[in-house]
Scaffold this motif. Structure first.
Motif, PDB file in Angstrom:
ATOM      1  N   TRP A 100       0.845  -1.192   0.000  1.00 16.27           N
ATOM      2  CA  TRP A 100       0.000   0.000   0.000  1.00 16.27           C
ATOM      3  C   TRP A 100       0.881   1.243   0.000  1.00 16.27           C
ATOM      4  O   TRP A 100       1.003   1.955   0.990  1.00 16.27           O
ATOM      5  N   ARG A 105      -1.959   4.193  -4.262  1.00 18.07           N
ATOM      6  CA  ARG A 105      -2.762   5.422  -4.191  1.00 18.07           C
ATOM      7  C   ARG A 105      -3.154   5.877  -5.593  1.00 18.07           C
ATOM      8  O   ARG A 105      -4.308   6.241  -5.835  1.00 18.07           O
ATOM      9  N   PRO A 215      -6.811  10.326   3.827  1.00 19.46           N
ATOM     10  CA  PRO A 215      -5.407   9.920   4.011  1.00 19.46           C
ATOM     11  C   PRO A 215      -4.688  10.736   5.084  1.00 19.46           C
ATOM     12  O   PRO A 215      -3.858  10.192   5.835  1.00 19.46           O
ATOM     13  N   LYS A 216      -4.968  12.028   5.161  1.00 13.73           N
ATOM     14  CA  LYS A 216      -4.300  12.865   6.159  1.00 13.73           C
ATOM     15  C   LYS A 216      -4.657  12.421   7.580  1.00 13.73           C
ATOM     16  O   LYS A 216      -3.784  12.321   8.458  1.00 13.73           O
ATOM     17  N   ALA A 218      -5.732   9.448   8.433  1.00 17.70           N
ATOM     18  CA  ALA A 218      -5.177   8.108   8.650  1.00 17.70           C
ATOM     19  C   ALA A 218      -3.722   8.185   9.078  1.00 17.70           C
ATOM     20  O   ALA A 218      -3.293   7.468   9.993  1.00 17.70           O
ATOM     21  N   GLU A 219      -2.959   9.060   8.442  1.00 12.25           N
ATOM     22  CA  GLU A 219      -1.542   9.196   8.792  1.00 12.25           C
ATOM     23  C   GLU A 219      -1.371   9.645  10.237  1.00 12.25           C
ATOM     24  O   GLU A 219      -0.416   9.221  10.915  1.00 12.25           O
ATOM     25  N   ASN A 224      -2.262   3.172   7.408  1.00  9.36           N
ATOM     26  CA  ASN A 224      -1.834   3.392   6.028  1.00  9.36           C
ATOM     27  C   ASN A 224      -2.855   4.262   5.295  1.00  9.36           C
ATOM     28  O   ASN A 224      -4.023   3.868   5.154  1.00  9.36           O
ATOM     29  N   PRO A 225      -2.436   5.431   4.813  1.00 14.91           N
ATOM     30  CA  PRO A 225      -3.389   6.353   4.180  1.00 14.91           C
ATOM     31  C   PRO A 225      -3.953   5.842   2.863  1.00 14.91           C
ATOM     32  O   PRO A 225      -5.089   6.163   2.493  1.00 14.91           O
ATOM     33  N   HIS A 226      -3.152   5.049   2.142  1.00 13.38           N
ATOM     34  CA  HIS A 226      -3.596   4.579   0.826  1.00 13.38           C
ATOM     35  C   HIS A 226      -4.656   3.489   0.963  1.00 13.38           C
ATOM     36  O   HIS A 226      -5.626   3.456   0.196  1.00 13.38           O
ATOM     37  N   LEU A 229      -7.886   5.166   1.968  1.00 10.95           N
ATOM     38  CA  LEU A 229      -8.532   5.778   0.812  1.00 10.95           C
ATOM     39  C   LEU A 229      -9.296   4.742  -0.006  1.00 10.95           C
ATOM     40  O   LEU A 229     -10.425   5.000  -0.441  1.00 10.95           O
ATOM     41  N   VAL A 432      -9.966   5.550   9.004  1.00  5.32           N
ATOM     42  CA  VAL A 432      -8.804   6.347   9.414  1.00  5.32           C
ATOM     43  C   VAL A 432      -8.310   5.965  10.798  1.00  5.32           C
ATOM     44  O   VAL A 432      -7.182   6.316  11.173  1.00  5.32           O
TER      45      VAL A 432
END
Length: 517
Positions: A100, A105, A215-216, A218-219, A224-226, A229, A432
């Protein structure tokens, strides 16, 4: 909001010297999903919702697909098969990802764009709410207060295409969305197709906000942001409800997620403004404010400091809402409209089902069944408020976002009616904060499949004059056909498809994310 933490077992980055691509041939599921979305677009021409005054009803292709039995049958099959093709494509895209990373992404964003494109031009599917938006906008253009008047105050209101439940119902939307409704209707001169397209662009803006801020967020949680998403914005339930159905919930949740991100990164005032704008679309996101107050108070805040920042958060939000109310002159009439969505029950909502059973049993024994059902519904609401209150007052600071998610889930899941777009409110929040690659993600697969099948069979516009006998038989037949088609496709995915059955029946890969619970 939450300190970054390692996502144990997560395929977040390729190890040095690793062989193979991050994503194995993503073009195949992306193309399959596009075909599914295209099928849904074609099917919408026959069984999607058109306003009675729509000029499209006089187009020969629309006449054949909507008034001839063969055209209607083809539309139903294409809609049901297209929806499930989209589910399969989403599952297969996730399976094709080895790592990922950035390429995943890119593939996810390509899928979102490709799968959304046909839906942008479809006839509204699964809901007629967009026509209620047009009616409410027309109320304001003609000088009515939509918080005091239903759309029946308009001449020829039945030609607008809204569900009859909106005839006398007060508007449950906030000031911001009222302005959007008024602008859309004013700028299009009540043209139904042009209005639908502008409302779709508003919904698309909400989708874009989700694509940016999921994604922001999640980070911030070490997730994992991807993958978050993919779980959220590429999700067929997300796309169909927000784009094909043209729900204003897209803008509501997009603004709320943006506000949460800024509040979590110490730009709290900006976050409060954005969440308040979300409340001014649909007030349900008022649940977010107490948690933003806790963020503002800080990690080691005592009760006096927490109370102070709760008051400050509420004061800023209320001041902005009052200002908007003074500008539009309608006040807080949406408070009266909040009871409308919860005044009915649905069989798959736990509280709704219990209420139906208790009401039926009570009626069988000569009691007031409606009153008993209402008691169950109110008990569910009280329980939801209690759970939300407990989560506000108790829990670790590092788990604030998960606490908010669970509180919001309690409000949604303990309601007597759960619409598919209510579920979509929750998916970004769970994504997230972490959805493990075990029973948790499998539960999401089943939920998505169920609601896609239910939506395909629940809201279909089928002309009653296709049958000379019982006028309801044509619609019943259409719903059964759509449901059977969807269920057969789902059974294929779960039991026979060599590619997807492992997602439902086997243990799968190691844990992908560690959720904040």
């Amino acid at each position: 909001m939450t300190a970054p933490m390692p996502a144990t077992g997560e395929k977040a980055a390729a190890p040095a010297g690793a062989a193979g691509p991050e994503v194995d041939n993503p073009g195949s599921p992306i193309l399959a999903g596009f075909v599914g979305s295209l099928f849904m677009f074609i099917g919408s021409l026959g069984v999607g919702w058109l306003a009675p005054v729509s000029e499209l009803r006089r187009v020969p292709l629309f006449i054949w697909m909507r008034a001839e039995a063969v055209g209607v049958a083809l539309s139903i099959v294409l809609l049901a098969v297209g929806g499930m093709l989209l589910v399969r494509a989403w599952l297969r895209l996730g399976q094709r990802v080895r790592v990922w990373g950035p390429r995943a992404r890119r593939a996810t964003l390509t899928a979102i764009g490709a799968w959304s494109l046909p839906m942008m031009f479809s006839v509204p599917l699964f809901s007629r709410d967009v026509y209620a938006y047009i009616g409410q906008g027309r109320l304001m253009v003609e000088g009515f207060n939509p918080y005091r008047n239903g759309i029946s105050a308009l001449s020829n209101y039945f030609q607008l295409g809204a569900d009859k439940m909106w005839t006398e119902a007060p508007v449950p939307y906030g000031q911001l969305f009222l302005w959007i409704e008024q602008f859309v209707v004013w700028s299009t001169n009540v043209h139904p197709e042009a209005s639908v397209m502008l409302f779709r662009l508003v919904a698309l803006a909400g989708v874009v906000l989700c694509v940016i801020y999921v994604p922001k967020l999640a980070e911030l949680h070490g997730v994992n942001p991807h993958r978050a998403l993919w779980l959220t914005a590429a999700n067929p339930l997300f796309l169909t409800n927000f784009i094909a159905s043209v729900h204003n919930d897209s803008l509501m949740i997009g603004l709320a997620l943006a506000g949460l991100y800024y509040a979590a990164t110490r730009r709290v005032v900006r976050g409060i403004v954005l969440v308040t704008l979300s409340i001014a679309v649909k007030p349900i996101t008022i649940v977010f404010l107490p948690f933003i107050g806790l963020l503002w108070a800080g990690r080691d805040a005592g009760w006096l400091r927490k109370i102070g920042f709760w008051a400050l958060t509420a004061g800023l939000s209320l001041a902005l809402l009052v200002l908007m109310s003074l500008v539009n002159g309608f006040g807080f009439g949406w408070i009266n409209g909040l009871s409308a969505p919860g005044s009915i029950s649905i069989w798959y909502a736990p509280v709704g089902l219990i209420g139906m059973v208790v009401g039926s049993l009570g009626s069988a024994f000569g009691l007031d069944g409606a009153l008993l059902s209402a008691v169950v519904a109110n008990a569910g609401k009280l329980l939801a408020v209690g759970i939300a209150g407990w989560l506000i007052l108790k829990g670790d600071y590092d788990r604030l976002m998960r606490r908010l998610t669970l509180a919001f889930a309690a409000v949604v899941l303990l309601s007597p009616i759960i619409q598919s777009w209510y579920v979509v409110w929750l998916i970004p929040l769970f994504a997230v904060t972490g959805i493990r690659n075990d029973w948790q993600v499998k539960a999401l697969y089943f939920v998505v499949s169920f609601f896609i099948i239910y939506a395909n069979s629940d809201q279909l516009e089928v002309f009653p004059y296709l049958q000379t006998g019982d006028v309801g038989f044509a619609l019943l037949l259409a719903r059964v056909a759509a449901a059977v088609t969807g269920v057969l496709f789902a059974l294929y995915l779960v039991f026979w498809d060599p590619r997807t059955r492992s997602l439902f029946r086997k243990a799968g890969d190691p844990v992908v994310e560690r959720p904040v619970i």
